[in-house]
Write a protein that holds these residues in place. Structure first.
Motif, PDB file in Angstrom:
ATOM      1  N   LEU A 137      -9.049  -6.360  -1.764  1.00  0.00           N
ATOM      2  CA  LEU A 137      -8.353  -5.084  -1.882  1.00  0.00           C
ATOM      3  C   LEU A 137      -8.045  -4.767  -3.340  1.00  0.00           C
ATOM      4  CD1 LEU A 137      -6.784  -2.697  -0.535  1.00  0.00           C
ATOM      5  CD2 LEU A 137      -4.790  -4.200  -0.506  1.00  0.00           C
ATOM      6  N   PHE A 138      -7.525  -5.769  -4.075  1.00  0.00           N
ATOM      7  CA  PHE A 138      -7.195  -5.540  -5.478  1.00  0.00           C
ATOM      8  C   PHE A 138      -8.438  -5.255  -6.310  1.00  0.00           C
ATOM      9  CE2 PHE A 138      -3.123  -7.771  -4.612  1.00  0.00           C
ATOM     10  CZ  PHE A 138      -2.283  -6.797  -5.110  1.00  0.00           C
TER      11      PHE A 138
ATOM     12  N   SER B 221       6.810  -2.805  -8.016  1.00  0.00           N
ATOM     13  CA  SER B 221       5.437  -3.261  -7.793  1.00  0.00           C
ATOM     14  C   SER B 221       5.333  -4.779  -7.929  1.00  0.00           C
ATOM     15  CB  SER B 221       4.485  -2.579  -8.779  1.00  0.00           C
ATOM     16  OG  SER B 221       4.465  -1.182  -8.587  1.00  0.00           O
TER      17      SER B 221
ATOM     18  N   LEU C 298      -6.854  -2.360 -15.403  1.00  0.00           N
ATOM     19  CA  LEU C 298      -7.666  -2.378 -14.190  1.00  0.00           C
ATOM     20  C   LEU C 298      -8.779  -3.419 -14.292  1.00  0.00           C
ATOM     21  CD1 LEU C 298      -7.929   1.429 -13.355  1.00  0.00           C
ATOM     22  CD2 LEU C 298      -6.546  -0.314 -12.208  1.00  0.00           C
TER      23      LEU C 298
ATOM     24  N   MET D 156     -12.442   1.199  -8.102  1.00  0.00           N
ATOM     25  CA  MET D 156     -12.327   2.606  -7.726  1.00  0.00           C
ATOM     26  C   MET D 156     -11.379   3.349  -8.663  1.00  0.00           C
ATOM     27  SD  MET D 156     -14.330   3.280  -5.221  1.00  0.00           S
ATOM     28  CE  MET D 156     -13.640   4.851  -4.708  1.00  0.00           C
ATOM     29  N   GLY D 157     -10.309   2.663  -9.079  1.00  0.00           N
ATOM     30  CA  GLY D 157      -9.341   3.291  -9.966  1.00  0.00           C
ATOM     31  C   GLY D 157      -9.947   3.735 -11.280  1.00  0.00           C
TER      32      GLY D 157
ATOM     33  N   GLY E 134     -11.324  -4.019  -5.278  1.00  0.00           N
ATOM     34  CA  GLY E 134     -11.826  -2.690  -4.924  1.00  0.00           C
ATOM     35  C   GLY E 134     -10.962  -1.587  -5.506  1.00  0.00           C
ATOM     36  N   PHE E 135      -9.640  -1.790  -5.447  1.00  0.00           N
ATOM     37  CA  PHE E 135      -8.716  -0.811  -6.019  1.00  0.00           C
ATOM     38  C   PHE E 135      -8.963  -0.641  -7.514  1.00  0.00           C
ATOM     39  CE2 PHE E 135      -4.755  -0.211  -8.401  1.00  0.00           C
ATOM     40  CZ  PHE E 135      -4.317   1.009  -7.909  1.00  0.00           C
ATOM     41  N   ALA E 136      -9.182  -1.751  -8.216  1.00  0.00           N
ATOM     42  CA  ALA E 136      -9.391  -1.690  -9.661  1.00  0.00           C
ATOM     43  C   ALA E 136     -10.670  -0.941 -10.009  1.00  0.00           C
ATOM     44  CB  ALA E 136      -9.427  -3.102 -10.242  1.00  0.00           C
TER      45      ALA E 136
ATOM     46  N   HIS F  32       2.431   2.002  -3.333  1.00  0.00           N
ATOM     47  CA  HIS F  32       1.493   2.465  -4.353  1.00  0.00           C
ATOM     48  C   HIS F  32       0.838   3.804  -3.997  1.00  0.00           C
ATOM     49  CE1 HIS F  32       1.953  -1.586  -5.881  1.00  0.00           C
ATOM     50  NE2 HIS F  32       1.293  -1.230  -6.958  1.00  0.00           N
ATOM     51  N   MET F  33       1.195   4.334  -2.835  1.00  0.00           N
ATOM     52  CA  MET F  33       0.653   5.630  -2.445  1.00  0.00           C
ATOM     53  C   MET F  33       1.639   6.764  -2.709  1.00  0.00           C
ATOM     54  SD  MET F  33      -1.253   4.684   1.147  1.00  0.00           S
ATOM     55  CE  MET F  33      -1.390   6.411   1.606  1.00  0.00           C
TER      56      MET F  33
ATOM     57  N   MET G 206       0.828  -1.208   0.000  1.00  0.00           N
ATOM     58  CA  MET G 206       0.000   0.000   0.000  1.00  0.00           C
ATOM     59  C   MET G 206       0.859   1.252   0.000  1.00  0.00           C
ATOM     60  SD  MET G 206      -3.049  -1.224   2.596  1.00  0.00           S
ATOM     61  CE  MET G 206      -4.017   0.262   2.344  1.00  0.00           C
TER      62      MET G 206
END
Length: 221
Positions: free
Chosen positions: A149-150, A47, A124, A156-157, A152-154, A18-19, A15
């Motif tokens: 997490l992945f 990454s 994504l 939202m991204g 949700g990240f995709a 990637h932030m 995290m």
């Protein structure tokens, strides 16, 4: 709790990695010293290394069942991953002013968007498909956290990048470029021979390296 330390440490590092490198002023500072290509190559390698550790740490975490271990769920990655590979490979072969990851040499043509007709965020979408399929196939707490997490990240991204690109490009230019694309429309998939062959090769490599890298045979038989 001690048994979870490796997974927590790997998740935290993933995290953090990637932030901070993608945010101003860190990103311009890194690009000024590494160059644009050097920055993206270095960031991609970092990454992948952190991702590999995170996946292995999840596999070593204590087992806590969350989802039922139905046999049909083990087929999810084998059914979904060829599609994810096709979308990722096809998307990478096209320049992409609407998202990231495009490596094509020809300028983007909104009248011939290629794989971007299926999704303007191919990497994504591929990540979301990968995450959803593997979440079902595993179903323990560590993997539900990881793949949730992945996924949700995709998702939202995609929304975040659409808003950012509209702001950067302007509404009129964004609409002109995005007219023939979609956030997700599988009816727009491109079945050109070269992406199909390359996606098949990528999928085969993933099958072959899965056991030596992850420690698990992905075939359900």
């Amino acid at each position: 709790m001690v048994d979870w330390l490796e997974f927590i440490a790997a998740l935290t590092l993933f995290m953090v990695s990637h932030m901070f490198p993608v945010r101003p002023p860190m990103r311009p500072w890194l690009i000024a010293r590494l160059g644009t290509k050097g920055y993206f190559i270095s960031y991609s390698i970092l990454s992948l290394l952190v991702l590999a550790w995170l996946i292995m740490a999840a596999a070593r975490a204590p087992y806590v069942g969350v989802l039922p271990q139905w046999e049909i769920f083990r087929w999810a990655p084998l059914v979904v991953m060829p599609l994810a590979c096709l979308i990722a490979v096809g998307g990478m072969m096209t320049q992409n002013p609407l998202s990231f990851g495009g490596l094509g040499k020809q300028p983007f043509d909104p009248d011939k968007p290629g794989m971007l007709a299926a999704t303007r965020h191919p990497l994504l979408v591929a990540m979301a498909l990968w995450a959803g399929a593997h979440l079902l196939a595993n179903g323990d707490l560590a993997h539900v956290i990881l793949f949730g997490l992945f996924g949700g990240f995709a998702v939202m991204g995609m929304m975040v990048i659409d808003r950012r690109k509209q702001r950067v490009l302007g509404q009129e230019e964004w609409r002109r470029l995005a007219t023939g694309t979609a956030r997700l429309n599988l009816m727009g998939l491109s079945w050109s021979p070269l992406p199909l062959v390359l996606a098949g090769a990528v999928f085969l490599v993933l099958i072959l390296v899965h056991e030596p890298v992850i420690g698990f045979v992905p075939l359900p038989w």
